[in-house]
Design a protein around this motif. Structure first.
Motif, mmCIF file in Angstrom:
data_model
loop_
_atom_site.group_PDB
_atom_site.id
_atom_site.type_symbol
_atom_site.label_atom_id
_atom_site.label_comp_id
_atom_site.label_asym_id
_atom_site.label_seq_id
_atom_site.Cartn_x
_atom_site.Cartn_y
_atom_site.Cartn_z
ATOM 1 N N SER A 103 -27.046 11.837 71.803
ATOM 2 C CA SER A 103 -27.942 11.955 70.869
ATOM 3 C C SER A 103 -29.194 12.240 71.430
ATOM 4 C CB SER A 103 -28.414 10.449 70.196
ATOM 5 O OG SER A 103 -28.679 9.748 71.201
ATOM 6 N N SER B 276 -23.271 16.650 69.459
ATOM 7 C CA SER B 276 -23.445 16.004 70.311
ATOM 8 C C SER B 276 -21.999 15.350 70.753
ATOM 9 C CB SER B 276 -23.967 14.515 69.583
ATOM 10 O OG SER B 276 -25.100 14.459 69.060
ATOM 11 N N GLU C 263 -22.198 5.336 70.309
ATOM 12 C CA GLU C 263 -23.270 6.604 70.221
ATOM 13 C C GLU C 263 -23.785 6.642 69.052
ATOM 14 O OE1 GLU C 263 -21.348 9.406 73.547
ATOM 15 O OE2 GLU C 263 -20.644 9.418 71.373
ATOM 16 N N ALA D 161 -27.821 6.037 68.369
ATOM 17 C CA ALA D 161 -28.654 6.819 67.826
ATOM 18 C C ALA D 161 -29.392 6.240 66.510
ATOM 19 C CB ALA D 161 -27.962 8.026 67.003
ATOM 20 N N GLU E 173 -32.575 8.775 66.630
ATOM 21 C CA GLU E 173 -32.200 9.900 67.089
ATOM 22 C C GLU E 173 -31.010 10.816 66.294
ATOM 23 O OE1 GLU E 173 -33.320 9.428 71.970
ATOM 24 O OE2 GLU E 173 -31.374 9.520 71.307
ATOM 25 N N TYR F 242 -27.480 12.448 65.799
ATOM 26 C CA TYR F 242 -26.174 12.415 66.368
ATOM 27 C C TYR F 242 -25.343 13.527 65.466
ATOM 28 C CZ TYR F 242 -21.694 10.800 68.512
ATOM 29 O OH TYR F 242 -20.596 10.530 69.229
#
Length: 326
Positions: A217, A236, A260, A264, A269, A271
């Motif tokens: 991410s 990603s 993940e 994120a 963030e 992804y």
């Protein structure tokens, strides 16, 4: 800042793999794909999941006559003619069930939160020898023409086939209306995908199961805007197909994606997950079960952290807004 889940799908049917498999494919693989796409759309629409369907332009055609009508004047002149969709069609002919899908395009357009994007008109390889910038420009124009004349849409997002990103062609993309382009992950084994090697393939496969690379991410501020170029929205992770013979690896690779996504969401963030709809063709039932679990996980992250769902276009618009306020 809130985190963002972006999903982009490379919708190709046989156009995505004709140069690898020729006519050696199982018909049920693509018939399963055609059946599962409406199920995916229903799931996305019901759960308000935004998705970019980067679609090969040839799929927009109703039949061979229309396919020829929208073909560009200058066809790609690859040195290796086996890479050309036009050469393949000339030799093997066209079959509606694997080469055309206008009814599925209509379903995409009628489903809320879905963006129709481009995967070029002829699954065009911009890094292969023999082709030219003008040929690529005409390919982009063919896609925009058939999308606009048949479906009343001007496409804004583009995914380069095989992740062959020719940086010299980015200006052409923007000139032909594409404001957003999917970029490759930043790890070395995702770079220069036209030059494959055993080590690249090995590391890409291993990275789906184990954390051998940097985090996938990224902050939305890492989406940079350059003059006379589209916004590059890095990928990603690819959701690799299920392997019916290896449930342990299936579980490990899927849990890695969920972890993940959680990272994120917690850290605000982006992804960017992608796959091919035909990846669901081997085992539609298990693949859909997994997709439902992924969406359930997203909904939990949305409730807890405000995780947002975006298409490439809507994420690009958000990135531009953040750049304007920077």
């Amino acid at each position: 800042m809130q985190g963002n889940l972006t999903i982009s799908l490379d919708f190709e049917l046989l156009w995505g793999i004709f140069d690898k498999v020729g006519t050696r494919y199982k018909p049920e693989y693509f018939s399963n794909t055609r059946k599962v796409i409406p199920e995916m759309l229903e799931l996305f629409g019901k759960n308000e999941i935004s998705v970019t369907w980067a679609t090969v332009g040839m799929l927009f055609a109703e039949n061979e006559e229309e396919w020829r009508l929208y073909a560009p004047e200058f066809l790609p002149s690859y040195r290796d003619k086996r890479l050309s969709a036009y050469e393949f069609a000339k030799i093997h002919g066209l079959r509606p069930e694997v080469h055309f899908a206008p009814e599925l395009i209509r379903e995409i357009l009628s489903t809320p939160f879905q963006e129709l994007g481009s995967h070029s008109y002829a699954h065009y390889y911009t890094l292969m020898r023999g082709q030219s910038p003008e040929q690529f420009r005409q390919d982009l124009q063919s896609t925009q023409k058939i999308a606009q004349e048949k479906f009343g849409r001007r496409l804004k997002s583009l995914v380069f086939p095989r992740n062959h990103i020719n940086e010299l062609y980015l200006g052409l993309c923007l000139e032909e209306g594409y404001e957003y382009v999917r970029g490759n992950p930043k790890n070395w084994f995702w770079q220069e995908t036209q030059h494959e090697s055993f080590s690249k393939k090995l590391f890409r496969s291993a990275d789906c199961f184990f954390p051998i690379s940097s985090k996938s991410s990224y902050a939305i501020q890492e989406i940079k805007e350059f003059e006379r170029e589209p916004l590059i929205i890095p990928a990603s992770r690819i959701l690799r197909p299920l392997n019916p013979r290896n449930p342990l690896f299936n579980s490990i690779r899927f849990q890695r994606i969920l972890n993940e996504m959680s990272y994120a969401a917690k850290n605000g963030e982006v992804y960017h997950l992608w796959w091919h709809p035909h990846n669901f063709g081997n085992d539609p039932e298990s693949s859909m079960k997994e997709l439902k679990a992924l969406i359930q996980h997203f909904k939990k992250l949305q409730e807890k952290y405000g995780f947002e769902s975006h298409s490439m276009q809507s994420l690009g618009e958000k990135a531009k807004a953040s750049l304007a306020f920077a």
